[in-house]
Design a protein around this motif. Structure first.
Motif, PDB file in Angstrom:
ATOM      1  N   LYS A  69       0.835  -1.203   0.000  1.00  0.00           N
ATOM      2  CA  LYS A  69       0.000   0.000   0.000  1.00  0.00           C
ATOM      3  C   LYS A  69       0.874   1.259   0.000  1.00  0.00           C
ATOM      4  O   LYS A  69       0.593   2.215  -0.726  1.00  0.00           O
TER       5      LYS A  69
ATOM      6  N   ASP B 126     -10.835  -3.656   3.589  1.00  0.00           N
ATOM      7  CA  ASP B 126     -10.460  -2.330   4.096  1.00  0.00           C
ATOM      8  C   ASP B 126      -9.193  -1.782   3.438  1.00  0.00           C
ATOM      9  O   ASP B 126      -9.009  -0.564   3.359  1.00  0.00           O
ATOM     10  N   ASP B 127      -8.321  -2.681   2.980  1.00  0.00           N
ATOM     11  CA  ASP B 127      -7.105  -2.208   2.305  1.00  0.00           C
ATOM     12  C   ASP B 127      -7.461  -1.463   1.017  1.00  0.00           C
ATOM     13  O   ASP B 127      -6.847  -0.442   0.679  1.00  0.00           O
TER      14      ASP B 127
ATOM     15  N   LYS C  85     -10.340   0.025   0.380  1.00  0.00           N
ATOM     16  CA  LYS C  85     -11.008   1.263   0.784  1.00  0.00           C
ATOM     17  C   LYS C  85      -9.961   2.319   1.138  1.00  0.00           C
ATOM     18  O   LYS C  85     -10.064   3.488   0.735  1.00  0.00           O
ATOM     19  N   GLU C  86      -8.959   1.881   1.862  1.00  0.00           N
ATOM     20  CA  GLU C  86      -7.903   2.805   2.288  1.00  0.00           C
ATOM     21  C   GLU C  86      -7.098   3.315   1.085  1.00  0.00           C
ATOM     22  O   GLU C  86      -6.795   4.508   0.969  1.00  0.00           O
TER      23      GLU C  86
END
Ligand SMILES: [Zn+2]
Length: 398
Positions: free
Chosen positions: A125, A159-160, A162-163
């Protein structure tokens, strides 16, 4: 927001007049009846006959000298790493060289050549966000590089995605170049990406270099990415029957790359044409690669598909411009009011036997580039990389 595009400085008005042939980039009407384009502050504001459009108070005027204007070319598949350097073949200045091949926009299929590339989730990320920021800020020669394309790993959760999306990431790198190589996991994560507005692509075909893997038609169709990355392999292509299955089994983008199997590219083109689906075909180079970088790679694909694929040249240019822009939701790639003033100005190469530029491309020759313009600003004049154009445009006033 802090990661938005840098703004151009000062008001500007560009006029390009005396255009001999205007290619729109849009397949439904590939040639426009106009000899003048006006662009203000980087966006096209008028297209028409010189006498009919307002050319007063231009800050830059280009006399096209009867040459051909097309939208700047888009490379749908590159692997940038940092600035204008690639470790793949240890070259500097490769993006600037592409600009001399008419490419004004590039889309990353993953920054996978980064030395020591992280594979843990927080590292994946972080690298994607860094690449997105870095390439949006630094534009070698003005070339727009849409980068920050993380390659999915098995440990990622919803969630990754989304982040990543909240941080400005809009692309996934090629599915299959990381730990995820199976259809069900790929489909789940591609779905998460899509939910948050992140577009996806996949590595299709055999391994590209030692360490990568095979992605066959079953995985491709199950993963359901927005773009079928290098459907003609990178280099090793799937068998023709599998390529046909993919074309017929989904409505996603069919990407043909220079660093792929050329025969398979022609097979895909014919299949898409039979299906009436040429608007799904888009072009990339997949460079830097084992074959190096190809500054003229997009022009070579246009010429290959036009000559050996018997595709009218004005349509072949659409595969490298408007088709990609629409599929990738870009505000360039088509010559119409409101879009970015990104242009390549070309003419038939000196001593080509063609009757005109389109005929020369259909004969397999490359055009000569005389100028590139990005966001209404002249970036290069006569290309250092193409064969010399017969006629070249000139700046006649500032
Ligand atoms: Zn690939």
């Amino acid at each position: 927001m802090a990661h938005d595009a840098p703004q151009a400085a000062g008001p500007s008005k560009l006029v390009i007049r005396n255009i001999g042939l205007l290619l729109s980039g849009a397949m439904e009407k590939p040639i426009l009846d106009a000899d003048t384009i006006v662009a203000e502050n980087g966006k096209i504001t008028a297209i028409g006959r010189f006498k009919d459009v307002n050319t007063d108070d231009a800050t830059t005027t280009v006399n096209a000298n009867g040459t051909t204007v097309a939208p700047g070319l888009i490379d749908s598949h590159v692997h940038p790493v940092a600035g204008d350097w690639t470790p793949r073949q240890n070259q500097v200045g490769w993006i600037d060289s592409y600009l001399h091949g008419g490419v004004t926009t590039m889309i990353s299929a993953g920054e996978v050549h980064m030395p020591g590339r992280p594979r843990d989730v927080v590292g994946v990320k972080a690298m994607a966000i860094f690449a997105q920021r870095s390439f949006w800020t630094l534009r070698p020669g003005g070339v727009k590089i849409h980068a920050g394309a993380p390659v999915i790993e098995n440990e990622m959760v919803e969630d990754d995605f989304k982040e990543l999306a909240a941080a400005g990431v809009k692309l996934l790198g090629e599915v299959g170049l990381g730990g995820v190589k199976d259809g069900p996991t790929a489909r789940k994560m591609v779905g998460w990406a899509r939910k948050y507005g992140i577009q996806s692509t996949i590595h299709t075909g055999g391994p590209s270099i030692p360490g990568s893997g095979l992605i066959d038609k079953d995985v491709v169709l199950e993963a359901d990415t927005d773009v079928i990355g290098h459907i003609n392999g990178g280099h090793t292509a799937l068998p023709d029957d599998q390529i046909r299955c993919i074309c017929e089994g989904c409505k996603r983008g069919l990407e043909l790359v220079h660093n792929g199997n050329e025969r398979s590219a022609l097979f895909t083109l014919r299949t898409a044409r039979e299906m009436g689906d040429l608007s799904r075909v888009i072009l990339g180079t997949d460079a830097p690669a084992g074959s190096g970088v190809q500054p003229l790679g997009i022009l070579r694909m246009v010429s290959l598909l036009s000559s050996l694929g018997e595709l009218p040249a004005e349509i072949a240019f659409c595969l490298a411009t408007g088709n990609t822009a629409r599929m990738r939701a870009l505000d360039c790639g088509i010559i119409e009011v409101g879009r970015c003033a990104d242009f390549v100005i070309m003419d038939m190469a000196q001593h080509s036997p063609g009757k005109n530029i389109l005929h020369s491309v259909q004969l397999g020759d490359l055009p000569g580039i005389g100028m590139t313009i990005i966001d209404g600003i002249v970036r290069t004049q006569r290309s250092r990389n193409t064969p010399p154009a017969t006629r070249v445009p000139e700046i006649v006033g500032h």
